[in-house]
Design a protein around this motif. Sequence first.
Motif, short mmCIF file in Angstrom:
data_model
loop_
_atom_site.label_atom_id
_atom_site.label_comp_id
_atom_site.label_asym_id
_atom_site.label_seq_id
_atom_site.Cartn_x
_atom_site.Cartn_y
_atom_site.Cartn_z
N PHE A 223 -27.14 26.99 42.20
CA PHE A 223 -26.42 28.04 41.72
C PHE A 223 -27.04 28.99 40.74
N LEU B 243 -26.38 29.84 37.69
CA LEU B 243 -25.81 31.02 36.97
C LEU B 243 -26.07 30.89 35.46
N VAL C 286 -17.83 34.81 34.30
CA VAL C 286 -17.95 35.05 35.92
C VAL C 286 -18.22 36.71 36.03
N PRO D 107 -19.42 29.34 33.67
CA PRO D 107 -19.79 28.50 34.81
C PRO D 107 -19.11 26.98 34.58
N GLN E 230 -18.56 27.97 41.75
CA GLN E 230 -19.95 28.32 41.22
C GLN E 230 -20.74 29.13 42.30
#
Length: 219
Positions: free
Chosen positions: A94, A96, A102, A138, A146
């Motif tokens: 992922f 992130l 987000v 996240p 995610q």
Amino acid sequence: MELLHATDVSKSFETGEGPLQVLRGVSLSLTAGTSLALTGESGSGKSTLLYLIGGLDVPDAGHIRIAGTDIAGLDDPGRAALRRGTVGVVFQQFNLIPSLDVAANLAFHARLSGRHDAAWTAHLAERLGLSALLSRFPEQLSGGQQQRVAIGRTLAAKSELVLADEPTGNLDEATGDAVMDLLLELVSETGAGLLMVTHSMRLAARLDRQVGLRAGVIA
């Protein structure tokens, strides 16, 4: 239009027992608007090739041209600029940014590349089922959520080439299939090329073409 052309790409890594040859003269190509699955067992060189194409590492020999640019001739800032604009990468883990919500994660790469389009990002959020989650972070999301953010972040920058490294590898089969549906639909909608690494022949069969790697060569 030929988007990606890799020719005779080789790569080795130094180990305590000497150099380990991971790729041995690999060649492949991908045209815009088409998808290619790169398959093979663990250790076959799939992720190494993907990272070379993404400019995250450089080959020992051979050439990789993306949209007419030979990335082997680029320095670190040049390859980083390529990833911000022309090439987008969806990682299995992922990747992130935990301190961003987000909405900010979705827009991150697009803002870096100067390609932020609020309407397009909002459209992606809606298509990915993220519109109600934009203020979450996240750690407050499931794995599938995610990964949908990671896909949206890559597509928000309107990358010409999308690289996906086992994008459903950390998800259960049902969630992975749903994420895969969205990835294929949205990549098709943008007209980008997609190169996906996967060990799953079932998922590979959903892409336009399949190429297998075995011990660093095209099988």
